[in-house]
Design a protein around this motif. Structure first.
Motif, PDB file in Angstrom:
ATOM      1  N   UNK A  67      41.759  38.984  41.566  1.00 41.81           N
ATOM      2  CA  UNK A  67      40.855  38.241  40.676  1.00 41.81           C
ATOM      3  C   UNK A  67      39.832  39.135  39.969  1.00 41.81           C
ATOM      4  N   UNK A  68      39.746  40.376  40.374  1.00 47.61           N
ATOM      5  CA  UNK A  68      38.678  41.260  39.894  1.00 47.61           C
ATOM      6  C   UNK A  68      39.084  41.941  38.587  1.00 47.61           C
ATOM      7  N   UNK A  69      38.235  41.816  37.596  1.00 48.28           N
ATOM      8  CA  UNK A  69      38.450  42.531  36.343  1.00 48.28           C
ATOM      9  C   UNK A  69      38.009  43.983  36.526  1.00 48.28           C
ATOM     10  N   UNK A  70      38.820  44.928  36.071  1.00 54.26           N
ATOM     11  CA  UNK A  70      38.436  46.334  36.223  1.00 54.26           C
ATOM     12  C   UNK A  70      37.222  46.708  35.382  1.00 54.26           C
ATOM     13  N   UNK A  71      36.999  45.976  34.305  1.00 53.58           N
ATOM     14  CA  UNK A  71      35.805  46.147  33.472  1.00 53.58           C
ATOM     15  C   UNK A  71      35.638  44.865  32.661  1.00 53.58           C
ATOM     16  N   UNK A  72      34.568  44.788  31.941  1.00 50.92           N
ATOM     17  CA  UNK A  72      34.233  43.553  31.222  1.00 50.92           C
ATOM     18  C   UNK A  72      35.181  43.240  30.073  1.00 50.92           C
ATOM     19  N   UNK A  73      36.000  44.211  29.681  1.00 50.32           N
ATOM     20  CA  UNK A  73      36.859  44.036  28.516  1.00 50.32           C
ATOM     21  C   UNK A  73      38.344  43.936  28.871  1.00 50.32           C
TER      22      UNK A  73
END
Length: 193
Positions: free
Chosen positions: A75-81
């Motif tokens: 579920x974790x995005x590696x960064x905001x984009x």
């Protein structure tokens, strides 16, 4: 038919599940260029794909998706984009479904026009970020089986049957398979699976 999940339990939904995920900038590129040249990001060469191998390749790639979706950080995005593995998995599940419908149209109708699909709007409306990775893995595997079977059914006389997108891009059964398979492979590259 959905089988029992074979993945590890997914991490719980984020505590702020009601809050919308930060929007990712929509991808507005016309990716049809991958039919003419290898993708510099993932290395996939669509032009080298035999349409009769698409079904088997989809089946070979599916366990990698199921495994990626079972990661604790799915579920974790590696960064905001950048989408999370879960969001990419939900997208690929929907790609499998959309392209199965497009393939069905190519095989059953003369020169069909495909319905528009806004993948970014779908990601937001269906809250890809809040879906259950185990459910997405099952749905992805089921959708992969369906489209793999349909590609397996393509006869030699059907390979060049045409259809088109509303923007005028023309596909045949062959080029649709090549284009579609790039999407599945490319996103495995995106999630490092």
């Amino acid at each position: 038919m959905t089988s029992e999940p074979t993945t590890a339990p997914a991490d719980p939904a984020p505590a702020d599940a009601a809050a919308p995920a930060p929007q990712i900038e929509p991808d507005t590129k016309d990716w049809t260029w991958v039919l003419r040249e290898p993708c510099p990001e993932c290395g996939f060469s669509a032009a080298d794909v035999d349409v009769h191998a698409v079904g088997g390749t989809v089946r070979d790639l599916t366990p990698r998706w199921v495994s990626a979706l079972s990661r604790q950080d799915a579920r974790v995005r590696p960064d905001a984009h950048t989408w999370s593995t879960l969001e990419y998995g939900a997208h690929v599940r929907d790609v499998l479904r959309v392209f199965d419908e497009r393939l069905r149209l190519l095989l059953e109708e003369d020169d069909p026009e495909f319905a528009n699909w806004d993948q970014d709007a779908t990601a937001l409306a269906d809250r890809y970020d809040l879906q259950d990775p185990v459910v997405v893995a099952d749905e992805l595997a089921d959708a992969a089986d369906v489209i793999a079977d349909r590609f397996d059914s393509v006869g030699p006389d059907q390979v060049e049957r045409p259809g088109r997108r509303s923007n005028g891009s023309v596909f045949t059964v062959r080029t649709l398979g090549q284009y579609f398979l790039h999407d599945v492979v490319h996103h495995l590259h995106d999630v490092r699976a």
